[in-house]
Design a protein around this motif. Structure first.
Motif, PDB file in Angstrom:
ATOM      1  N   ILE A  26      -5.494   3.539  -9.376  1.00 45.42           N
ATOM      2  CA  ILE A  26      -6.821   2.884  -8.897  1.00 45.42           C
ATOM      3  C   ILE A  26      -6.871   1.311  -9.125  1.00 45.42           C
ATOM      4  N   LEU A  27      -6.968   1.171 -10.173  1.00 48.78           N
ATOM      5  CA  LEU A  27      -7.061  -0.326 -10.453  1.00 48.78           C
ATOM      6  C   LEU A  27      -5.974  -1.190  -9.877  1.00 48.78           C
ATOM      7  N   PHE A  82      -6.303   5.773 -14.042  1.00 51.86           N
ATOM      8  CA  PHE A  82      -7.184   5.029 -13.646  1.00 51.86           C
ATOM      9  C   PHE A  82      -5.850   3.694 -13.255  1.00 51.86           C
ATOM     10  N   SER A 108       0.683  -1.306  -0.127  1.00 52.06           N
ATOM     11  CA  SER A 108       0.094  -0.069  -0.011  1.00 52.06           C
ATOM     12  C   SER A 108       0.786   1.301   0.054  1.00 52.06           C
ATOM     13  N   THR A 156       1.582   6.878  -6.673  1.00 49.41           N
ATOM     14  CA  THR A 156       0.648   7.902  -7.087  1.00 49.41           C
ATOM     15  C   THR A 156       1.206   9.290  -6.712  1.00 49.41           C
ATOM     16  N   SER A 209      -2.827  -4.412 -14.353  1.00 48.63           N
ATOM     17  CA  SER A 209      -3.267  -2.940 -14.539  1.00 48.63           C
ATOM     18  C   SER A 209      -2.478  -2.407 -15.610  1.00 48.63           C
ATOM     19  N   ALA A 242      -4.519  -0.646  -6.935  1.00 45.82           N
ATOM     20  CA  ALA A 242      -4.922  -0.567  -5.446  1.00 45.82           C
ATOM     21  C   ALA A 242      -5.902  -1.643  -5.181  1.00 45.82           C
ATOM     22  N   TYR A 243      -7.023  -1.861  -6.083  1.00 44.53           N
ATOM     23  CA  TYR A 243      -8.026  -2.561  -5.878  1.00 44.53           C
ATOM     24  C   TYR A 243      -7.519  -4.157  -6.032  1.00 44.53           C
TER      25      TYR A 243
END
Length: 286
Positions: A187-188, A184, A138, A145, A205, A190-191
């Motif tokens: 974001i992709l 994106f 994380s 980011t 990703s 991270a999930y």
């Protein structure tokens, strides 16, 4: 004799995620249910005279800092044999009040087995350990980011130059879509990383965002070459910078070499007439 096996699950459910839970009795899969208060797993069965039961429970955990199994301190314990197989690191420690393992068997740098083996104890004692710390992915994503804005600016300027060279001026929504695809990625990642291996999530990703931008720019400029140029830009301004974050010991070296490559490319392009025309048109727009 009726027997009850209780596996306490005293966890902060908002911070800890357990998955792939498996329970075995004498190496045979068995069903274990969650109690009404959702604070323990309970198995009930019958033990025949002279029979031995071996319980085995496996699971994967995210956010689980330590594992301690508390035996009842008011009751004596006979023939305790507790084995903990840890995957993901070997830098374990013992929690306060926990008795140390009687045997430690390291398999490799990421796997270790600890055994608590006691024939007789006057009272139950806690056994367990503080789990090994893994690389905080994380934090890696957050660093990617945080540094992504600089790479995005260079990427977007390159896209503008590419479209001008292709004889097209981007509309505002086209600018937005290209920017959204680039952003994106983070974001992709991270999930996906929350539900699968980080490196697999990273590759998927990157592949997804690259495919979206490749086909969009290729269709926008009606040029397969433009699509390949976009892939090169993704390598330069997304893949390499994010890899530099992952390979923490080589971050500075990777950035330095990338800047050197970019300078070489700019020097080469600056001698080309088409690039000079594009830059003049770009500065004319600005």
């Amino acid at each position: 004799m009726d027997l009850v096996f209780v596996f306490p699950v005293n966890l902060q459910k908002t911070k800890v995620l357990l998955s792939e839970l498996s329970f075995f009795v004498n190496d045979e899969p068995a069903v274990i249910g969650l109690s009404e208060n959702s604070d323990k797993l309970v198995w009930t069965g019958r033990l025949s005279p002279q029979k031995v039961l071996i319980f085995k429970i496996e699971y994967k955990g995210r956010g689980l800092d330590q594992f301690v199994y508390h035996l009842d301190p008011s009751l004596p314990v006979k023939n305790l044999r507790f084995i903990s197989n840890i995957r993901g690191g070997s830098n374990y420690d013992y929690a306060p009040g926990v008795i140390p393992a009687t045997a430690i068997e390291p398999h490799d740098q990421n796997n270790v087995s600890l055994t608590w083996d006691y024939k007789s104890l006057e009272a139950g004692v806690p056994v367990g350990l503080i789990l090994p710390s893994e690389k905080s992915f994380s934090m890696l994503i957050a660093t990617m980011t945080g540094r992504g804005w600089a790479c995005y600016i260079l990427f977007f300027i390159s896209i503008v130059i590419l479209t001008i060279h292709g004889g097209k001026k981007l509309k505002f929504y086209e600018n937005y879509l290209i920017s959204a695809c680039f952003g994106f990625f983070f974001i992709l990642l991270a999930y996906l990383a929350a539900f699968m291996n980080f490196y697999l999530a990273y590759g998927l990703s990157l592949l997804a965002v690259s495919a979206l931008l490749y086909f969009y720019i290729r269709h926008l400029l009606a040029s397969a070459t433009a699509g390949y140029v976009v892939l090169i830009l993704i390598v330069l301004f997304l893949t390499i910078p994010t890899l530099a974050v992952i390979l923490q010991g080589y971050t500075g070296l990777i950035y330095t070499l990338e800047i050197l490559v970019l300078l070489g490319m700019l020097l080469k392009l600056s001698t080309q007439r088409f690039f000079q025309n594009v830059m003049e048109e770009l500065f004319g727009i600005l």
